[in-house]
Scaffold this motif. Structure first.
Motif, PDB file in Angstrom:
ATOM      1  N   PHE A 156       0.741  -1.328   0.003  1.00 38.05           N
ATOM      2  CA  PHE A 156       0.124   0.005   0.081  1.00 38.05           C
ATOM      3  C   PHE A 156       0.861   1.182   0.076  1.00 38.05           C
ATOM      4  CE2 PHE A 156      -1.518   3.547   2.871  1.00 38.05           C
ATOM      5  CZ  PHE A 156      -2.466   3.883   1.956  1.00 38.05           C
ATOM      6  N   TYR A 157       1.973   1.243   0.908  1.00 38.70           N
ATOM      7  CA  TYR A 157       2.712   2.514   0.979  1.00 38.70           C
ATOM      8  C   TYR A 157       3.504   2.741  -0.233  1.00 38.70           C
ATOM      9  CZ  TYR A 157       0.911   3.888   5.637  1.00 38.70           C
ATOM     10  OH  TYR A 157       0.161   4.492   6.362  1.00 38.70           O
ATOM     11  N   ALA A 158       3.854   1.524  -0.652  1.00 43.30           N
ATOM     12  CA  ALA A 158       4.891   1.712  -2.079  1.00 43.30           C
ATOM     13  C   ALA A 158       4.218   2.259  -3.103  1.00 43.30           C
ATOM     14  CB  ALA A 158       5.359   0.315  -2.588  1.00 43.30           C
TER      15      ALA A 158
ATOM     16  N   ALA B 159      -4.964   3.545  -4.111  1.00 40.34           N
ATOM     17  CA  ALA B 159      -3.963   3.034  -3.443  1.00 40.34           C
ATOM     18  C   ALA B 159      -4.310   2.033  -2.635  1.00 40.34           C
ATOM     19  CB  ALA B 159      -2.829   3.767  -3.252  1.00 40.34           C
ATOM     20  N   GLY B 160      -5.739   2.337  -2.067  1.00 37.25           N
ATOM     21  CA  GLY B 160      -6.300   1.378  -0.941  1.00 37.25           C
ATOM     22  C   GLY B 160      -6.776   2.354   0.336  1.00 37.25           C
TER      23      GLY B 160
ATOM     24  N   PHE C  82      -6.690  10.321   6.416  1.00 36.32           N
ATOM     25  CA  PHE C  82      -7.119   8.919   5.617  1.00 36.32           C
ATOM     26  C   PHE C  82      -6.656   7.825   6.655  1.00 36.32           C
ATOM     27  CE2 PHE C  82      -6.558  12.010   2.176  1.00 36.32           C
ATOM     28  CZ  PHE C  82      -7.481  11.754   1.380  1.00 36.32           C
ATOM     29  N   LEU C  83      -7.069   6.655   6.475  1.00 39.82           N
ATOM     30  CA  LEU C  83      -6.865   5.511   7.304  1.00 39.82           C
ATOM     31  C   LEU C  83      -6.130   4.504   5.977  1.00 39.82           C
ATOM     32  CD1 LEU C  83      -9.982   4.670   9.217  1.00 39.82           C
ATOM     33  CD2 LEU C  83      -7.776   5.741   9.864  1.00 39.82           C
TER      34      LEU C  83
ATOM     35  N   THR D 153      -5.696  12.905  -3.530  1.00 36.24           N
ATOM     36  CA  THR D 153      -6.922  12.063  -2.966  1.00 36.24           C
ATOM     37  C   THR D 153      -7.197  11.144  -3.902  1.00 36.24           C
ATOM     38  OG1 THR D 153      -7.700  13.879  -1.811  1.00 36.24           O
ATOM     39  CG2 THR D 153      -9.128  11.950  -1.965  1.00 36.24           C
ATOM     40  N   PRO D 154      -7.392  11.114  -5.238  1.00 33.50           N
ATOM     41  CA  PRO D 154      -7.837   9.972  -5.903  1.00 33.50           C
ATOM     42  C   PRO D 154      -6.684   8.980  -6.167  1.00 33.50           C
ATOM     43  CG  PRO D 154      -8.335  11.814  -7.197  1.00 33.50           C
ATOM     44  CD  PRO D 154      -7.709  12.351  -6.003  1.00 33.50           C
ATOM     45  N   HIS D 155      -5.536   9.320  -6.063  1.00 34.33           N
ATOM     46  CA  HIS D 155      -4.229   8.404  -5.986  1.00 34.33           C
ATOM     47  C   HIS D 155      -4.288   7.709  -4.642  1.00 34.33           C
ATOM     48  CE1 HIS D 155      -0.622   6.429  -7.043  1.00 34.33           C
ATOM     49  NE2 HIS D 155      -0.245   6.849  -5.757  1.00 34.33           N
ATOM     50  N   ALA D 156      -4.430   8.361  -3.481  1.00 30.77           N
ATOM     51  CA  ALA D 156      -4.278   7.674  -2.312  1.00 30.77           C
ATOM     52  C   ALA D 156      -5.599   6.691  -2.333  1.00 30.77           C
ATOM     53  CB  ALA D 156      -4.516   8.753  -1.101  1.00 30.77           C
TER      54      ALA D 156
END
Length: 133
Positions: A28-30, A102-103, A120-121, A96-99
């Motif tokens: 997720f973070y990657a 990504a999940g 976000f979470l 935001t759309p990318h975050a």
């Protein structure tokens, strides 16, 4: 030593997140940051998330598998937040759309009255913020 510039001599700074699945959270973070995860095996205990080859960062993120992990219940709840990550971006609206893709999921509670940060979470329930200066 008061006024000293001495340090412990650290050469790497890592922010480690406890979670139920280290590989999944590292992935997720990657995805979120455009970085790379050092291990993607399903039974990994510890996975570093690092910037792409040739790029440097002030710190890395690491994900550590913990049995019976319980996600923080922020802002109110019996399991406090304890820590969170802030990522400064040029535009929260554009990032935001990318975050989300990504999940991440947007937290229902948004304490910023002026919208300079959005909470976000991550997939394991850790709060993080996208922030604008």
């Amino acid at each position: 030593m008061t006024g000293s510039t001495a340090s412990i001599g650290a050469t790497k700074y890592v922010f480690a997140l406890d979670c139920p699945d280290a590989s999944a959270l590292a992935a997720f973070y990657a995805r979120l940051l455009g970085w790379r995860a050092s291990d993607t095996s399903p039974d990994a205990e510890w996975v570093d998330v690092r910037p792409p080859e040739g790029e440097s960062a002030a710190f890395w993120i690491a994900c550590q598998r913990v049995e019976d992990h319980r996600a923080p219940e922020w802002p109110d709840g019996p399991i406090p937040q304890q820590a969170h990550l802030d990522f400064y971006v040029a535009s929260i609206a554009d990032s935001t759309p990318h975050a989300l893709a990504a999940g991440a999921r947007k937290h229902e509670y948004q304490p910023s009255p002026d919208g300079h940060f959005v909470v976000f979470l991550d997939p394991a329930g850790h709060p993080f913020c996208l922030c604008e200066e």
